[in-house]
Design a protein around this motif. Structure first.
Motif, mmCIF file in Angstrom:
data_model
loop_
_atom_site.group_PDB
_atom_site.id
_atom_site.type_symbol
_atom_site.label_atom_id
_atom_site.label_comp_id
_atom_site.label_asym_id
_atom_site.label_seq_id
_atom_site.Cartn_x
_atom_site.Cartn_y
_atom_site.Cartn_z
ATOM 1 N N SER A 140 6.969 -124.451 25.608
ATOM 2 C CA SER A 140 6.790 -123.292 24.728
ATOM 3 C C SER A 140 7.557 -122.082 25.273
ATOM 4 O O SER A 140 8.090 -121.278 24.496
ATOM 5 C CB SER A 140 5.307 -122.954 24.570
ATOM 6 O OG SER A 140 4.714 -122.643 25.821
ATOM 7 N N ILE A 154 0.393 -120.680 13.556
ATOM 8 C CA ILE A 154 1.235 -121.824 13.925
ATOM 9 C C ILE A 154 1.349 -122.716 12.699
ATOM 10 O O ILE A 154 0.335 -123.196 12.170
ATOM 11 C CB ILE A 154 0.638 -122.620 15.105
ATOM 12 C CG1 ILE A 154 0.525 -121.734 16.355
ATOM 13 C CG2 ILE A 154 1.484 -123.850 15.406
ATOM 14 C CD1 ILE A 154 -0.161 -122.416 17.535
ATOM 15 N N ASP A 155 2.575 -122.901 12.219
ATOM 16 C CA ASP A 155 2.829 -123.720 11.017
ATOM 17 C C ASP A 155 1.972 -123.272 9.833
ATOM 18 O O ASP A 155 1.458 -124.094 9.074
ATOM 19 C CB ASP A 155 2.588 -125.204 11.315
ATOM 20 C CG ASP A 155 3.610 -125.763 12.290
ATOM 21 O OD1 ASP A 155 4.725 -125.222 12.345
ATOM 22 O OD2 ASP A 155 3.275 -126.725 13.008
ATOM 23 N N VAL A 168 -5.321 -126.840 16.521
ATOM 24 C CA VAL A 168 -3.905 -127.133 16.286
ATOM 25 C C VAL A 168 -3.381 -128.109 17.328
ATOM 26 O O VAL A 168 -2.692 -129.083 17.003
ATOM 27 C CB VAL A 168 -3.075 -125.830 16.300
ATOM 28 C CG1 VAL A 168 -1.575 -126.147 16.309
ATOM 29 C CG2 VAL A 168 -3.403 -124.972 15.080
ATOM 30 N N CYS A 172 -1.421 -131.649 16.771
ATOM 31 C CA CYS A 172 0.038 -131.455 16.718
ATOM 32 C C CYS A 172 0.773 -132.507 17.551
ATOM 33 O O CYS A 172 0.244 -133.056 18.513
ATOM 34 C CB CYS A 172 0.426 -130.048 17.167
ATOM 35 S SG CYS A 172 0.530 -129.814 18.957
ATOM 36 N N HIS A 178 7.576 -126.270 16.113
ATOM 37 C CA HIS A 178 6.638 -125.595 15.213
ATOM 38 C C HIS A 178 7.102 -124.182 14.899
ATOM 39 O O HIS A 178 7.782 -123.535 15.697
ATOM 40 C CB HIS A 178 5.247 -125.544 15.852
ATOM 41 C CG HIS A 178 4.700 -126.889 16.203
ATOM 42 N ND1 HIS A 178 4.014 -127.680 15.304
ATOM 43 C CD2 HIS A 178 4.765 -127.605 17.362
ATOM 44 C CE1 HIS A 178 3.658 -128.807 15.890
ATOM 45 N NE2 HIS A 178 4.112 -128.793 17.134
ATOM 46 N N LYS A 179 6.694 -123.725 13.706
ATOM 47 C CA LYS A 179 6.952 -122.339 13.316
ATOM 48 C C LYS A 179 5.789 -121.478 13.780
ATOM 49 O O LYS A 179 4.642 -121.709 13.391
ATOM 50 C CB LYS A 179 7.118 -122.242 11.801
ATOM 51 C CG LYS A 179 8.353 -122.963 11.263
ATOM 52 C CD LYS A 179 8.479 -122.795 9.755
ATOM 53 C CE LYS A 179 9.733 -123.497 9.244
ATOM 54 N NZ LYS A 179 9.875 -123.346 7.767
ATOM 55 N N ASP A 192 11.064 -120.129 15.417
ATOM 56 C CA ASP A 192 11.227 -121.469 14.863
ATOM 57 C C ASP A 192 11.506 -122.465 15.978
ATOM 58 O O ASP A 192 12.170 -122.136 16.968
ATOM 59 C CB ASP A 192 12.380 -121.509 13.854
ATOM 60 C CG ASP A 192 12.034 -120.795 12.559
ATOM 61 O OD1 ASP A 192 10.848 -120.815 12.184
ATOM 62 O OD2 ASP A 192 12.939 -120.203 11.937
#
Length: 357
Positions: A140, A154-155, A168, A172, A178-179, A192
């Motif tokens: 990250s 998140i997303d 999440v 995930c 992930h956005k 992004d």
């Protein structure tokens, strides 16, 4: 012991729900015939004024019986003869008390923690060599997240607390970007292709720590509010999955499954405080779940009755009681069928030893 605790939790949640109806009915001048704690045969009963107060054998619920709930009644103080806004308040009050109980439980829960968790990034998985060189194992960080970033979503999933982060991360894929929307230096920033993956050792998706605030009345209330929003959010997502067909029929669970989950969580706890923490957490989650589910516009539930109140508000006249009664009866039959199916699933899981999810 865990099963007894689970039954008492259910009894508390339902009693608090019915007390919400009871107190608002009393304050609205609606005649309450009986307020009962528990179900089944009577153990004790005392009449005070026009209301009977009962304690019944089975500590798994309760009820508030009001005059003229399901039929036309000439009594001016019956439920159906009360002003529309009073009926709406009385119907909403049950779920409202569930939410109050949930928030109180979360305040106790946060007060038991060493600090109040936030969604602001504190540090990342990393090592520092003797020469000062830093090696990050947190993907990250490598893909854009920084210290002191406050995670907003998140997303598209809103992040209110660490509970949402755990939700999440449990679902995930660490190999998918992930956005992420964050707040950095007071401004919202969109990132992004953020990967949540710890590349050291066994890895995993949790590759950073969050900041914990010192406890004081303000931070405890704020942290409790964040957890409350997370729980309502997660319950809402679960209900959406159920009605959209994303939830498999094998995943549907009823009271037996919930009792089993509470029993397991308490009996597997390493200490009394840990068990107490689990009980408070489960109580908060279940009571918020009960509150939200009861407000769904399903016939037979408070939400279904509220729907008829809103129809009356638009039409400027009530639906005939017998017609409304037929709809609620059909809804109760449907809910009873779902409950039987969920209980069947729970029993099959108990016999086979297969856990939900």
């Amino acid at each position: 012991m865990g099963i007894v605790i689970a039954i008492l939790i259910f009894g508390l949640i339902v009693t608090v729900h019915e007390f919400g109806h009871f107190i608002c009915a009393k304050l609205s001048g609606i005649k309450v015939l009986e307020f009962s704690v528990g179900m089944g045969p009577k153990l004790l009963q005392k009449a005070k004024g026009e209301t009977k107060y009962s304690l019944r054998l089975l500590p798994v619920g309760g009820y508030c019986a009001m005059e003229g709930e399901d039929s036309t009644n000439s009594d001016p103080r019956s439920f159906r003869n009360a002003k529309l806004w009073k009926r709406i308040i009385v119907l909403f009050a049950g779920a409202g008390m569930n939410f109050v109980l949930g928030f109180v439980m979360l305040i106790i829960l946060v007060s038991m923690m060493d600090g109040v968790p936030t969604t602001t990034v504190d540090d990342f998985k990393r090592t520092i060599a003797a020469d000062g060189a830093v090696t990050y194992y947190a993907q990250s960080y490598e893909t854009g997240l920084r210290q002191n970033d406050k995670i907003i979503s998140i997303d598209g999933t809103r992040i209110y607390s660490t509970l949402d982060l755990n939700y999440v991360f449990d679902t995930c894929d660490p190999n998918v970007g992930h956005k992420v929307v964050i707040k950095r230096d007071g401004e919202r920033v969109k990132l992004d292709g953020v990967f949540f993956k710890n590349t050291y050792g066994d890895g995993g998706v949790v590759d950073f720590a969050v900041i914990y605030k010192n406890k004081n009345p303000l931070t405890v209330i704020k942290g409790s509010g964040d957890l409350f929003m997370s729980m309502t959010h997660i319950v809402g997502l679960s209900i959406k999955q159920m009605f959209s067909g994303q939830l498999h029929k094998e995943d549907v669970s009823g009271p037996v499954g919930v009792v089993s989950a509470i029993s397991e969580s308490t009996e597997e706890s390493e200490s009394f405080l840990d068990a107490l923490f689990q009980v408070i957490y489960m109580t908060a989650l279940i009571t918020i779940n009960v509150g939200i589910f009861n407000l769904l516009p399903i016939p037979g539930l408070d939400g279904g009755r509220l729907l008829f109140c809103f129809i009356e508000l638009v039409r400027r006249k009530p639906v005939k009681p017998e017609h409304e009664g037929y709809v609620h009866l059909a809804g109760m039959v449907l809910l009873f069928g779902v409950m039987i199916f969920a209980t069947y699933n729970d029993i099959v899981r108990l016999i086979t030893g297969v856990k939900n999810g």
